[in-house]
Design a protein around this motif. Structure first.
Motif, PDB file in Angstrom:
ATOM      1  N   THR A  60       4.206  13.940  27.142  1.00  0.00           N
ATOM      2  CA  THR A  60       5.219  14.394  26.179  1.00  0.00           C
ATOM      3  C   THR A  60       4.888  15.805  25.702  1.00  0.00           C
ATOM      4  N   HIS A  61       3.600  16.066  25.504  1.00  0.00           N
ATOM      5  CA  HIS A  61       3.138  17.400  25.115  1.00  0.00           C
ATOM      6  C   HIS A  61       1.625  17.427  25.293  1.00  0.00           C
ATOM      7  N   LEU A  62       1.061  18.620  25.168  1.00  0.00           N
ATOM      8  CA  LEU A  62      -0.355  18.777  25.516  1.00  0.00           C
ATOM      9  C   LEU A  62      -1.259  18.870  24.297  1.00  0.00           C
ATOM     10  N   HIS A  63      -0.933  18.187  23.216  1.00  0.00           N
ATOM     11  CA  HIS A  63      -1.911  17.946  22.155  1.00  0.00           C
ATOM     12  C   HIS A  63      -2.999  17.018  22.706  1.00  0.00           C
ATOM     13  N   SER A  64      -4.238  17.234  22.238  1.00  0.00           N
ATOM     14  CA  SER A  64      -5.351  16.498  22.837  1.00  0.00           C
ATOM     15  C   SER A  64      -5.222  14.989  22.693  1.00  0.00           C
ATOM     16  N   ASP A  65      -4.627  14.511  21.598  1.00  0.00           N
ATOM     17  CA  ASP A  65      -4.535  13.055  21.435  1.00  0.00           C
ATOM     18  C   ASP A  65      -3.543  12.438  22.420  1.00  0.00           C
ATOM     19  N   HIS A  66      -2.899  13.272  23.229  1.00  0.00           N
ATOM     20  CA  HIS A  66      -1.975  12.784  24.261  1.00  0.00           C
ATOM     21  C   HIS A  66      -2.466  13.078  25.673  1.00  0.00           C
ATOM     22  N   MET A  67      -3.572  13.831  25.809  1.00  0.00           N
ATOM     23  CA  MET A  67      -4.007  14.177  27.170  1.00  0.00           C
ATOM     24  C   MET A  67      -5.517  14.244  27.367  1.00  0.00           C
ATOM     25  N   ARG A 166      11.143  18.109  18.272  1.00  0.00           N
ATOM     26  CA  ARG A 166      10.693  19.139  17.324  1.00  0.00           C
ATOM     27  C   ARG A 166       9.330  18.790  16.744  1.00  0.00           C
ATOM     28  N   HIS A 167       8.288  19.458  17.259  1.00  0.00           N
ATOM     29  CA  HIS A 167       6.938  19.060  16.837  1.00  0.00           C
ATOM     30  C   HIS A 167       6.005  20.260  16.674  1.00  0.00           C
ATOM     31  N   ALA A 168       5.495  20.805  17.741  1.00  0.00           N
ATOM     32  CA  ALA A 168       4.439  21.827  17.636  1.00  0.00           C
ATOM     33  C   ALA A 168       4.870  23.173  18.221  1.00  0.00           C
ATOM     34  N   GLY A 190       8.043  10.825  21.742  1.00  0.00           N
ATOM     35  CA  GLY A 190       6.994  11.826  21.619  1.00  0.00           C
ATOM     36  C   GLY A 190       6.735  12.046  20.135  1.00  0.00           C
ATOM     37  N   ASP A 191       5.984  13.067  19.820  1.00  0.00           N
ATOM     38  CA  ASP A 191       5.773  13.406  18.410  1.00  0.00           C
ATOM     39  C   ASP A 191       6.921  14.313  17.990  1.00  0.00           C
ATOM     40  N   THR A 192       7.566  13.972  16.904  1.00  0.00           N
ATOM     41  CA  THR A 192       8.707  14.782  16.473  1.00  0.00           C
ATOM     42  C   THR A 192       9.108  14.466  15.036  1.00  0.00           C
TER      43      THR A 192
HETATM   44 ZN   LIG Z   1       1.289  15.985  18.755  1.00  0.00          ZN
END
Ligand SMILES: [Zn+2]
Length: 291
Positions: A60-67, A166-168, A190-192
């Motif tokens: 969903t995105h490349l924040h560390s808690d997701h990858m 809409r997140h980071a 995702g995170d939003t």
């Molecule tokens: Zn995030």
């Protein structure tokens, strides 16, 4: 019947039963990974699945808690393989292709050192043969794709599309995913923060996996522009008319029993469908409950 397995539904802070975000989605003959947060590979095994079962990974995105577990997943899928798996397909917002290449690209990938060792050293070739592999030990194959909103990919009995949420931004492009399957529609926000894009993405879904990071009105400075509280989570579910809601991405203060009860109460005041509280290794069937 499609099956969703919660591998983890937390945040960057480790907790005994929650760390980062990752889901396994079994649809048709495939096992798909949606995000690959800390310890995702271990949780996959605890769920009775192997890294070699996974054919595709969606970020969903490349924040560390997701990858953050992606390097571990890549090496485990390679190391456990005795050949026969299709090349791993990886999808995510830019720069996912570069991210994957710099991890596992031939020669330039930081993990390639170990690939060279394991495909050449007699010890590692012996281990490969002892597991049932034959002949030369092949290096892993991976195809990584930068994706945009719209149709992303599809397989036998399923397809997936993405929308920007809409997140980071502007630092990270952030996506939500809508999986349309023969058994129903599963949407990952995702995170939003609550936004029209995620409501449209989730429209009429059989299951919405949506983040909630705080009790209603209790978000900290800045969080309101990037994340959802319980009211926002429930409002998206209600406005999208989803049939079930799975609450995801709970931080430590929301995972405590008292806060959890309050969170579910707040959600149910706005959204009148069934609410599932995300927990590690929770399995949700789609297509068997008539929803
Ligand atoms: Zn995030």
């Amino acid at each position: 019947m499609a099956r969703l397995i919660v591998l983890s539904c937390g945040v960057p802070t480790p907790m005994p039963g929650r760390w980062g975000t990752a889901f396994a989605l079994q649809v048709g003959q495939e096992t798909l990974l949606v995000d690959c947060g800390p310890a995702a590979t271990l949780k996959l095994y605890q769920a009775g699945l192997r890294a070699t079962d996974v054919s595709r990974v969606f970020f969903t995105h490349l924040h560390s808690d997701h990858m953050a577990d992606f390097p571990c997943f890549l090496m485990t899928r390679f190391d456990m393989s005795i050949g026969g798996e299709p090349p791993l397909q990886v999808y995510g917002p830019p720069p996912t292709a570069e991210f994957a290449r710099k991890l596992m690209g031939p020669d330039e990938g930081l993990l390639w050192l170990d690939v060279v060792a394991r495909t050449n050293h007699v010890m590692s070739i012996g281990a490969y043969h002892s597991r049932g592999g034959a002949g030369d030990r092949p290096p892993p194959e991976m195809q990584a794709h930068d994706i945009e909103p719209g149709h992303v990919a599809g397989g036998d009995g399923w397809s997936v599309s993405a929308a920007e949420v809409r997140h980071a931004q502007p630092y990270l492009t952030c996506l939500g995913f809508r999986f349309e399957t023969d058994d129903g529609v599963i949407v990952f926000s995702g995170d939003t923060r609550p936004c029209d894009e995620v409501i449209e993405l989730a429209r009429g879904a059989d299951l919405l996996v949506m983040e909630a990071v705080a009790l209603a009105g209790r978000q900290w400075e800045g969080s309101r522009t990037a994340e959802s509280d319980t009211a926002g989570c429930a409002t998206v579910a209600a406005e999208a008319g989803v049939k079930r809601l799975l609450v995801n991405h709970q931080p430590p203060w929301l995972a405590e029993p008292q806060a959890r009860s309050q969170a579910i109460k707040e959600i149910c005041q706005i959204y009148d469908g069934p609410v599932l509280w995300g927990e590690e290794l929770l399995e949700v069937e789609i297509g068997s409950e008539g929803a």
